[in-house]
Design an enzyme around this catalytic site. Structure first.
Site, PDB file in Angstrom:
ATOM      1  N   GLN A  75      87.038  15.829  67.298  1.00  0.00           N
ATOM      2  CA  GLN A  75      87.993  15.291  68.358  1.00  0.00           C
ATOM      3  C   GLN A  75      87.799  15.783  69.775  1.00  0.00           C
ATOM      4  O   GLN A  75      87.951  17.005  70.018  1.00  0.00           O
ATOM      5  CB  GLN A  75      89.363  15.643  67.747  1.00  0.00           C
ATOM      6  CG  GLN A  75      90.487  14.957  68.750  1.00  0.00           C
ATOM      7  CD  GLN A  75      91.875  15.049  68.428  1.00  0.00           C
ATOM      8  OE1 GLN A  75      92.185  16.218  68.727  1.00  0.00           O
ATOM      9  NE2 GLN A  75      92.695  14.284  67.931  1.00  0.00           N
ATOM     10  N   TYR A 110      97.649  14.528  76.833  1.00  0.00           N
ATOM     11  CA  TYR A 110      96.252  14.989  77.342  1.00  0.00           C
ATOM     12  C   TYR A 110      95.576  14.221  78.356  1.00  0.00           C
ATOM     13  O   TYR A 110      96.218  12.806  78.338  1.00  0.00           O
ATOM     14  CB  TYR A 110      95.496  15.412  76.166  1.00  0.00           C
ATOM     15  CG  TYR A 110      95.894  16.648  75.574  1.00  0.00           C
ATOM     16  CD1 TYR A 110      96.454  17.786  76.046  1.00  0.00           C
ATOM     17  CD2 TYR A 110      96.040  16.458  74.192  1.00  0.00           C
ATOM     18  CE1 TYR A 110      96.822  18.751  75.358  1.00  0.00           C
ATOM     19  CE2 TYR A 110      96.763  17.604  73.344  1.00  0.00           C
ATOM     20  CZ  TYR A 110      97.222  18.560  74.051  1.00  0.00           C
ATOM     21  OH  TYR A 110      97.961  19.800  73.413  1.00  0.00           O
ATOM     22  N   ARG A 141      92.320   8.106  68.730  1.00  0.00           N
ATOM     23  CA  ARG A 141      93.582   8.503  68.192  1.00  0.00           C
ATOM     24  C   ARG A 141      95.045   8.151  68.959  1.00  0.00           C
ATOM     25  O   ARG A 141      94.632   8.760  70.354  1.00  0.00           O
ATOM     26  CB  ARG A 141      93.797  10.068  67.611  1.00  0.00           C
ATOM     27  CG  ARG A 141      94.931  10.239  66.819  1.00  0.00           C
ATOM     28  CD  ARG A 141      94.949  11.661  66.425  1.00  0.00           C
ATOM     29  NE  ARG A 141      95.737  12.036  65.051  1.00  0.00           N
ATOM     30  CZ  ARG A 141      96.657  12.972  64.851  1.00  0.00           C
ATOM     31  NH1 ARG A 141      96.815  13.985  65.564  1.00  0.00           N
ATOM     32  NH2 ARG A 141      97.168  13.014  63.821  1.00  0.00           N
ATOM     33  N   PRO A 166      93.199  16.308  62.713  1.00  0.00           N
ATOM     34  CA  PRO A 166      92.926  17.513  63.784  1.00  0.00           C
ATOM     35  C   PRO A 166      94.213  18.376  64.047  1.00  0.00           C
ATOM     36  O   PRO A 166      95.276  17.751  64.153  1.00  0.00           O
ATOM     37  CB  PRO A 166      92.585  16.804  65.005  1.00  0.00           C
ATOM     38  CG  PRO A 166      93.225  15.201  64.889  1.00  0.00           C
ATOM     39  CD  PRO A 166      93.339  15.021  63.398  1.00  0.00           C
ATOM     40  N   THR A 181      94.999  22.108  65.911  1.00  0.00           N
ATOM     41  CA  THR A 181      94.784  22.987  66.768  1.00  0.00           C
ATOM     42  C   THR A 181      95.022  24.242  66.011  1.00  0.00           C
ATOM     43  O   THR A 181      96.299  24.575  65.803  1.00  0.00           O
ATOM     44  CB  THR A 181      95.560  23.026  68.155  1.00  0.00           C
ATOM     45  OG1 THR A 181      95.046  21.953  68.800  1.00  0.00           O
ATOM     46  CG2 THR A 181      95.162  24.289  69.042  1.00  0.00           C
TER      47      THR A 181
END
Length: 359
Positions: A98, A180, A227, A23, A25
């Site tokens: 994700q 996060y 993850r 993944p 961004t």
């Protein structure tokens, strides 16, 4: 045949090869978080991967961290993602989404008007975020979530999983790294709670565990991944004993029958994240370590039950699988266009047979 191109079963996911697109961004969604045709082209170009893990996507507007970051909360977003999954499936590929709640990593200049920033505790993250409307801005100071609000966000993750399946995704991955929300709960430096989601490592792991459990209940645990990145301090996330804390979450997650654990190599040499994952989760692993043609085979010899995920090589090489199979050179990507709007540096990279630099 090279082990890299052998099939692999991860839960309910049958990978045609062990090359996973990590993944990343890329900030190409609309301002409303809706994926457009450009994103469908981008992911479709890379559909030969054994598995694509689509970029971190917010389950609710409160969880948005970045401008032009996609969501999976509205009918328009679900429809936009359906164009993406259709493009990947047309190539015979698999794709999971994700799910990424940014927690305290956010700004009022990024989110819709009136949407606040929240976190486990009212602790502002160091650093700044790029905004389209106001340039560089410090992260907001979050409001600490109540216990009932935490439970509600767990259910948002379950709904995000249902929405992802409606959009055609083959599964979902919980984003547990990079500071996060799940990592904010997990880390002792960002979690000062005194309820059942704070204190001991077992309690700090509870939020991520409950998200995984409820996502699995919603769509089947064999379609859910996690993850993790032990030792990572990105976005000002720090823990007093990252190895022990991550091991606790891995052990809890291992009881759920998940499809896989996607683990990144630790940024410090004293932590062997791959060994930690095998010991506490098991063999269904996706390993991430900046792999290339030179070290992929050795990694699979050491970890025969694993797949390998590639990030930067998939940016500049939409045909990465065929390039690796044929031993063809890889194209470098342009860092200047990683997060800029438009096709340049996104869908503009050629396949090897049409690349004028390598033809």
């Amino acid at each position: 045949m090279s082990k890299l191109f052998e099939p692999l079963q991860l839960g309910e996911l049958r990978l045609a090869n062990r090359i996973v697109m990590a993944p990343m961004t890329r900030n190409r969604a609309g301002a409303d978080g809706v994926p457009g045709e450009l994103m469908a082209d981008y992911y479709g170009q890379r559909g030969d991967a054994g598995l694509i893990v689509a970029e971190g996507t917010w389950p609710s507007a409160v969880g948005q961290s970045y401008c032009r970051q996609p969501g999976i909360a509205t009918p328009a977003q679900i429809a936009g993602w359906k164009r993406v999954t259709d493009a990947v499936h047309a190539r015979g590929g698999l794709i999971v989404l994700q799910v990424m709640h940014g927690g305290r990593i956010g700004s009022r200049h990024v989110k819709p008007e009136g949407i606040e920033t929240v976190g486990p505790s009212a602790l502002q993250a160091a650093g700044e975020v790029v905004t389209d409307s106001a340039g560089m801005q410090p992260y907001d100071t979050p409001r600490a979530l109540s216990t009932e609000e935490v439970r509600a966000i767990v259910q948002e993750h379950a709904q995000a999983a249902r929405n992802a399946r409606e959009a055609g995704f083959d599964g979902v991955e919980l984003h547990g790294t990079s500071g996060y929300l799940p990592m904010q709960f997990l880390s002792s430096g960002t979690n000062q709670r005194t309820d059942e989601y704070g204190g001991s490592a077992a309690n700090r792991a509870r939020f991520a565990f409950e998200c995984l459990r409820e996502m699995g209940a919603a769509i089947g645990a064999g379609r859910v991944g996690l993850r993790l990145n032990p030792g990572n301090t990105y976005n000002d996330a720090r823990d007093e004993d990252s190895s022990a804390t991550h091991a606790e979450l891995m052990r809890q997650a291992a009881t759920l029958g998940l499809a896989y654990l996607h683990v990144m190599r630790a940024p410090m040499p004293e932590v062997d994240a791959f060994a930690l994952a095998r010991a506490n989760f098991g063999e269904r692993l996706i390993l991430n370590d900046g792999f290339g043609a030179d070290n992929a085979e050795a990694a699979l010899r050491d970890h025969p039950g694993a797949a390998l995920s590639f990030a930067r090589h998939f940016i500049g090489n939409p045909d990465l699988v065929s390039r690796l199979r044929a031993g063809q050179p890889l194209t470098r990507f342009d860092r200047k266009t990683l997060y800029t709007p438009g096709a340049a540096g996104y869908t503009s990279y050629d396949s090897y047979c049409t690349d004028p630099a390598t033809a």
